[in-house]
Scaffold this motif. Sequence first.
Motif, PDB file in Angstrom:
ATOM      1  N   ASN A  26       0.724  -1.284   0.024  1.00 27.49           N
ATOM      2  CA  ASN A  26       0.050   0.010   0.013  1.00 27.49           C
ATOM      3  C   ASN A  26       0.956   1.258   0.086  1.00 27.49           C
ATOM      4  O   ASN A  26       0.363   2.191  -0.678  1.00 27.49           O
ATOM      5  CB  ASN A  26      -0.820  -0.022   1.118  1.00 27.49           C
ATOM      6  CG  ASN A  26      -1.902  -1.205   1.136  1.00 27.49           C
ATOM      7  OD1 ASN A  26      -2.482  -1.389  -0.185  1.00 27.49           O
ATOM      8  ND2 ASN A  26      -2.369  -1.518   2.201  1.00 27.49           N
ATOM      9  N   GLU A  27       2.046   1.242   0.850  1.00 25.50           N
ATOM     10  CA  GLU A  27       2.834   2.307   0.786  1.00 25.50           C
ATOM     11  C   GLU A  27       4.226   1.618   0.425  1.00 25.50           C
ATOM     12  O   GLU A  27       4.656   0.776   0.659  1.00 25.50           O
ATOM     13  CB  GLU A  27       2.889   3.095   2.185  1.00 25.50           C
ATOM     14  CG  GLU A  27       1.721   3.574   2.544  1.00 25.50           C
ATOM     15  CD  GLU A  27       1.783   4.398   3.962  1.00 25.50           C
ATOM     16  OE1 GLU A  27       1.444   5.529   3.982  1.00 25.50           O
ATOM     17  OE2 GLU A  27       2.065   3.635   4.955  1.00 25.50           O
ATOM     18  N   ILE A  28       4.894   2.798  -0.234  1.00 25.94           N
ATOM     19  CA  ILE A  28       6.380   2.350  -0.500  1.00 25.94           C
ATOM     20  C   ILE A  28       7.153   3.512  -0.356  1.00 25.94           C
ATOM     21  O   ILE A  28       6.785   4.657   0.071  1.00 25.94           O
ATOM     22  CB  ILE A  28       6.642   2.065  -2.125  1.00 25.94           C
ATOM     23  CG1 ILE A  28       6.013   3.171  -2.940  1.00 25.94           C
ATOM     24  CG2 ILE A  28       6.043   0.670  -2.370  1.00 25.94           C
ATOM     25  CD1 ILE A  28       6.346   2.981  -4.497  1.00 25.94           C
ATOM     26  N   THR A  29       8.531   3.674  -0.332  1.00 31.19           N
ATOM     27  CA  THR A  29       9.352   4.877  -0.141  1.00 31.19           C
ATOM     28  C   THR A  29       9.132   5.792  -1.291  1.00 31.19           C
ATOM     29  O   THR A  29       9.004   5.487  -2.263  1.00 31.19           O
ATOM     30  CB  THR A  29      10.771   4.283   0.064  1.00 31.19           C
ATOM     31  OG1 THR A  29      11.316   3.908  -0.944  1.00 31.19           O
ATOM     32  CG2 THR A  29      11.201   3.644   1.249  1.00 31.19           C
ATOM     33  N   LEU A  30       9.316   6.997  -0.903  1.00 32.83           N
ATOM     34  CA  LEU A  30       9.408   7.901  -1.818  1.00 32.83           C
ATOM     35  C   LEU A  30      10.300   7.713  -2.991  1.00 32.83           C
ATOM     36  O   LEU A  30      10.169   7.954  -4.358  1.00 32.83           O
ATOM     37  CB  LEU A  30       9.406   9.404  -1.284  1.00 32.83           C
ATOM     38  CG  LEU A  30       9.339  10.871  -2.265  1.00 32.83           C
ATOM     39  CD1 LEU A  30       8.353  10.685  -3.213  1.00 32.83           C
ATOM     40  CD2 LEU A  30       9.908  11.873  -1.625  1.00 32.83           C
ATOM     41  N   GLU A  31      11.361   7.321  -2.688  1.00 29.21           N
ATOM     42  CA  GLU A  31      12.606   6.927  -3.615  1.00 29.21           C
ATOM     43  C   GLU A  31      12.247   5.963  -4.433  1.00 29.21           C
ATOM     44  O   GLU A  31      12.436   6.117  -5.601  1.00 29.21           O
ATOM     45  CB  GLU A  31      13.717   6.294  -2.897  1.00 29.21           C
ATOM     46  CG  GLU A  31      14.999   6.084  -3.543  1.00 29.21           C
ATOM     47  CD  GLU A  31      16.270   5.753  -2.631  1.00 29.21           C
ATOM     48  OE1 GLU A  31      17.220   6.017  -3.371  1.00 29.21           O
ATOM     49  OE2 GLU A  31      16.028   4.961  -1.694  1.00 29.21           O
ATOM     50  N   LYS A  32      11.441   4.928  -4.135  1.00 30.24           N
ATOM     51  CA  LYS A  32      10.954   3.857  -4.899  1.00 30.24           C
ATOM     52  C   LYS A  32       9.916   4.473  -5.899  1.00 30.24           C
ATOM     53  O   LYS A  32       9.775   4.103  -6.995  1.00 30.24           O
ATOM     54  CB  LYS A  32      10.445   2.630  -4.119  1.00 30.24           C
ATOM     55  CG  LYS A  32      10.026   1.618  -5.230  1.00 30.24           C
ATOM     56  CD  LYS A  32       9.738   0.411  -4.330  1.00 30.24           C
ATOM     57  CE  LYS A  32       9.382  -0.917  -5.260  1.00 30.24           C
ATOM     58  NZ  LYS A  32       8.982  -2.249  -4.445  1.00 30.24           N
ATOM     59  N   GLU A  33       9.063   5.320  -5.398  1.00 30.43           N
ATOM     60  CA  GLU A  33       8.033   5.831  -6.212  1.00 30.43           C
ATOM     61  C   GLU A  33       8.555   6.756  -7.332  1.00 30.43           C
ATOM     62  O   GLU A  33       8.171   6.728  -8.448  1.00 30.43           O
ATOM     63  CB  GLU A  33       6.801   6.627  -5.075  1.00 30.43           C
ATOM     64  CG  GLU A  33       5.953   7.544  -5.908  1.00 30.43           C
ATOM     65  CD  GLU A  33       4.610   6.628  -6.453  1.00 30.43           C
ATOM     66  OE1 GLU A  33       3.886   7.294  -7.286  1.00 30.43           O
ATOM     67  OE2 GLU A  33       4.694   5.261  -6.156  1.00 30.43           O
ATOM     68  N   LEU A  34       9.598   7.542  -7.185  1.00 32.69           N
ATOM     69  CA  LEU A  34      10.194   8.127  -7.949  1.00 32.69           C
ATOM     70  C   LEU A  34      11.010   7.452  -9.057  1.00 32.69           C
ATOM     71  O   LEU A  34      11.014   8.048 -10.112  1.00 32.69           O
ATOM     72  CB  LEU A  34      11.199   9.260  -7.240  1.00 32.69           C
ATOM     73  CG  LEU A  34      10.359  10.674  -6.275  1.00 32.69           C
ATOM     74  CD1 LEU A  34      11.434  11.370  -5.809  1.00 32.69           C
ATOM     75  CD2 LEU A  34       9.548  11.411  -7.455  1.00 32.69           C
ATOM     76  N   ARG A  35      11.534   6.359  -8.545  1.00 28.82           N
ATOM     77  CA  ARG A  35      12.163   5.463  -9.526  1.00 28.82           C
ATOM     78  C   ARG A  35      11.352   4.886 -10.546  1.00 28.82           C
ATOM     79  O   ARG A  35      11.585   4.753 -11.649  1.00 28.82           O
ATOM     80  CB  ARG A  35      12.943   4.406  -8.660  1.00 28.82           C
ATOM     81  CG  ARG A  35      13.663   3.528  -9.770  1.00 28.82           C
ATOM     82  CD  ARG A  35      14.453   2.442  -8.981  1.00 28.82           C
ATOM     83  NE  ARG A  35      13.767   1.682  -8.105  1.00 28.82           N
ATOM     84  CZ  ARG A  35      13.890   1.481  -6.751  1.00 28.82           C
ATOM     85  NH1 ARG A  35      14.785   2.125  -6.112  1.00 28.82           N
ATOM     86  NH2 ARG A  35      13.065   0.618  -6.078  1.00 28.82           N
ATOM     87  N   THR A  36      10.037   4.481  -9.917  1.00 24.92           N
ATOM     88  CA  THR A  36       9.012   3.870 -10.773  1.00 24.92           C
ATOM     89  C   THR A  36       8.496   4.859 -11.811  1.00 24.92           C
ATOM     90  O   THR A  36       8.474   4.796 -12.977  1.00 24.92           O
ATOM     91  CB  THR A  36       7.922   3.273 -10.003  1.00 24.92           C
ATOM     92  OG1 THR A  36       8.321   2.317  -9.119  1.00 24.92           O
ATOM     93  CG2 THR A  36       6.994   2.667 -10.935  1.00 24.92           C
ATOM     94  N   LEU A  37       8.634   6.125 -11.238  1.00 28.95           N
ATOM     95  CA  LEU A  37       7.807   7.265 -12.011  1.00 28.95           C
ATOM     96  C   LEU A  37       8.548   7.520 -13.284  1.00 28.95           C
ATOM     97  O   LEU A  37       8.375   7.904 -14.159  1.00 28.95           O
ATOM     98  CB  LEU A  37       7.636   8.499 -11.445  1.00 28.95           C
ATOM     99  CG  LEU A  37       7.042   9.858 -11.980  1.00 28.95           C
ATOM    100  CD1 LEU A  37       5.653   9.217 -12.672  1.00 28.95           C
ATOM    101  CD2 LEU A  37       7.117  11.018 -11.023  1.00 28.95           C
TER     102      LEU A  37
END
Length: 167
Positions: A26-37
């Motif tokens: 449900n939640e991930i680190t902002l770092e992983k979110e930005l990498r995916t983006l």
Amino acid sequence: MCIRDRDTIADLSDFLREILYSRDDNEITLEKELRTLEYYLNILNVRFSDHLTIVRDVDESLLQRKVPALLLQPLIENSIKHGYSYDHTDLKIVISVQAKEPWLVIKVSNNGKAIASKHEELLENGVGLANINDRLKNLYHNDYFFEISNTSEGEGGVETVIRIPLH
């Protein structure tokens, strides 16, 4: 096959892999979110070439903070889908993530076409936006803020603001 095509296929593959690996989170680190983006943005840059500019304004001290998984991608997709028009062929999207105690503030704004609907109407008519709102409600109950509105600047554009607890 040219190098650009191979890079795009690799970005698509990486993007899909990140989605699959995060599907139960449900939640991930902002770092992983930005990498995916980033994989998604690389694909968009091929598609829109010189007509799309993405600016990132992210406080790097927040990279280990948790955010809802796959939150930014639908916001960017919405900015592009609704921001482009005959009058707005060059789109600039600004992604901002900052801490403003007690909140983590996520903003996605663009200089594209203004919206004619109010926030509530957008949530009723937009599946992606309704999904985002439902996910925020499930994660944070009533302890969040989510709003889409026209920017206050006279040039048009739309700003999406999400505030979640900074924990």
